[in-house]
Design an enzyme around this catalytic site. Sequence first.
Site, mmCIF file in Angstrom:
data_model
loop_
_atom_site.group_PDB
_atom_site.id
_atom_site.type_symbol
_atom_site.label_atom_id
_atom_site.label_comp_id
_atom_site.label_asym_id
_atom_site.label_seq_id
_atom_site.Cartn_x
_atom_site.Cartn_y
_atom_site.Cartn_z
ATOM 1 N N ASP A 168 44.720 40.152 36.212
ATOM 2 C CA ASP A 168 46.381 40.399 36.310
ATOM 3 C C ASP A 168 47.026 39.173 36.838
ATOM 4 O O ASP A 168 47.952 39.525 37.573
ATOM 5 C CB ASP A 168 46.696 41.591 36.815
ATOM 6 C CG ASP A 168 48.263 42.430 36.066
ATOM 7 O OD1 ASP A 168 48.485 41.550 35.256
ATOM 8 O OD2 ASP A 168 48.904 43.145 36.840
ATOM 9 N N LYS A 170 49.591 36.361 37.351
ATOM 10 C CA LYS A 170 50.864 36.108 36.872
ATOM 11 C C LYS A 170 51.633 35.871 38.206
ATOM 12 O O LYS A 170 51.568 36.499 39.324
ATOM 13 C CB LYS A 170 51.464 37.150 36.001
ATOM 14 C CG LYS A 170 51.669 38.678 37.046
ATOM 15 C CD LYS A 170 52.191 39.629 35.833
ATOM 16 C CE LYS A 170 52.088 41.130 36.624
ATOM 17 N NZ LYS A 170 52.538 42.120 35.590
ATOM 18 N N ASN A 173 52.557 38.571 40.993
ATOM 19 C CA ASN A 173 51.327 39.088 41.495
ATOM 20 C C ASN A 173 50.775 37.764 42.780
ATOM 21 O O ASN A 173 49.640 38.290 43.270
ATOM 22 C CB ASN A 173 50.123 39.520 40.814
ATOM 23 C CG ASN A 173 50.513 40.915 40.213
ATOM 24 O OD1 ASN A 173 51.299 41.649 40.706
ATOM 25 N ND2 ASN A 173 49.519 41.260 39.196
ATOM 26 N N ASP A 186 48.141 43.202 44.176
ATOM 27 C CA ASP A 186 47.931 44.003 43.172
ATOM 28 C C ASP A 186 46.631 44.031 42.526
ATOM 29 O O ASP A 186 46.486 43.194 41.528
ATOM 30 C CB ASP A 186 49.125 43.972 42.432
ATOM 31 C CG ASP A 186 49.353 45.157 41.550
ATOM 32 O OD1 ASP A 186 48.571 46.048 41.473
ATOM 33 O OD2 ASP A 186 50.375 45.354 41.337
ATOM 34 N N THR A 205 48.859 41.819 31.389
ATOM 35 C CA THR A 205 50.357 41.588 31.203
ATOM 36 C C THR A 205 50.337 40.870 29.649
ATOM 37 O O THR A 205 49.619 39.796 29.417
ATOM 38 C CB THR A 205 50.965 40.714 32.110
ATOM 39 O OG1 THR A 205 51.109 41.281 33.303
ATOM 40 C CG2 THR A 205 52.405 40.395 31.809
#
Length: 352
Positions: A168, A170, A173, A186, A205
Amino acid sequence: MAGRVPSVCPASHRGSLPHSAPGPETGPAPLRLQDLAAVRYEDGQHQGLPVVLGTGGFGRVELVRGRGQLFALKRIRKEHVVRRRQQEHVCTEKRVLERSRCPFIVGLFGTFRDSQDVYMLLEFCPGGELWAKLREVRCFEEEVAVFCSACVVEALDYLHGNGIVYRDLKPENLMLDKQGYIKLVDFGFAKELERGEKTYSFCGTPEYLAPEILRHEGHDFAVDFWMMGILIFEMLVGRPPFHSAEPQKIYSKILDGVFSFPAYVSEAACSLVSKLCRLRPGQRLGNTSTGIRGIRKHRWFGSVKWKRLALRQVDAPTLALMKQGPPYANFKHVSEDWPPGEEEFSGWDQDF
């Protein structure tokens, strides 16, 4: 920049909760939930209200103080976790953070539970989300993008070396600590994998999903290198290479694999992103015979002193992006409304 479609996982749509953190023990006796006091706004229209650093699909992150130290307290509604069948994601996050001892990964100081919530006591990163900084300046100078990406390389190297795929990556995060260094937060989508093993979950995402996730053909550590390519593009351009208001259109663009760079992006950056975002996982930089070393040696990272970075001896160019002031200066005010939750006693949280 427009907001993006939230992260998705098999049973739900899921927003990001920012975290924070250094790791190891804080003293002889561990902190308890009752030792923590909410930090409140010191002035302005929100004076006296508790500081909420972020909210997400399952809960919120609050700024708290315990024994004179600031922490980010991630509070997760148990009933929401059960309703959306996310117990394993939350337990994986706790397990991964407990195991991690890396200066580029948010630290976990303790966990708690009561009848309504589970809690993770995390290191507070006063610089806020990288996403917020990117929105403020639209796109980063190359020096900033190189530094942030190098921190991410260090974090991924650590995670992959411990059999964890992140899944994840991005700007939402990535948090900035007080020295301007990047910390991954996260870990709800993290997955523990053996070498050679694949996993088949559909999560992440939309703009960042690797093609092998969309094709449901099984994925492994290579997805993190794809996502790193997307992240570098977004930091330099201000938007991801594959974007649309509709997830299905994003997915079609990703599977086509065709994107272009604005003229101002350097040749070295274009080269690195293109090598990270190869459609076939086996051809992706980081996932070839040279491993993550191949990324470190790419000319875009030519200015990085990797050993000094690992020791946190590099001056962070991100410091110029950080506001001075009270500890919450780099966080936007978030509504403090927090209606009472339902009690939940199924026992999935017994390890908290």
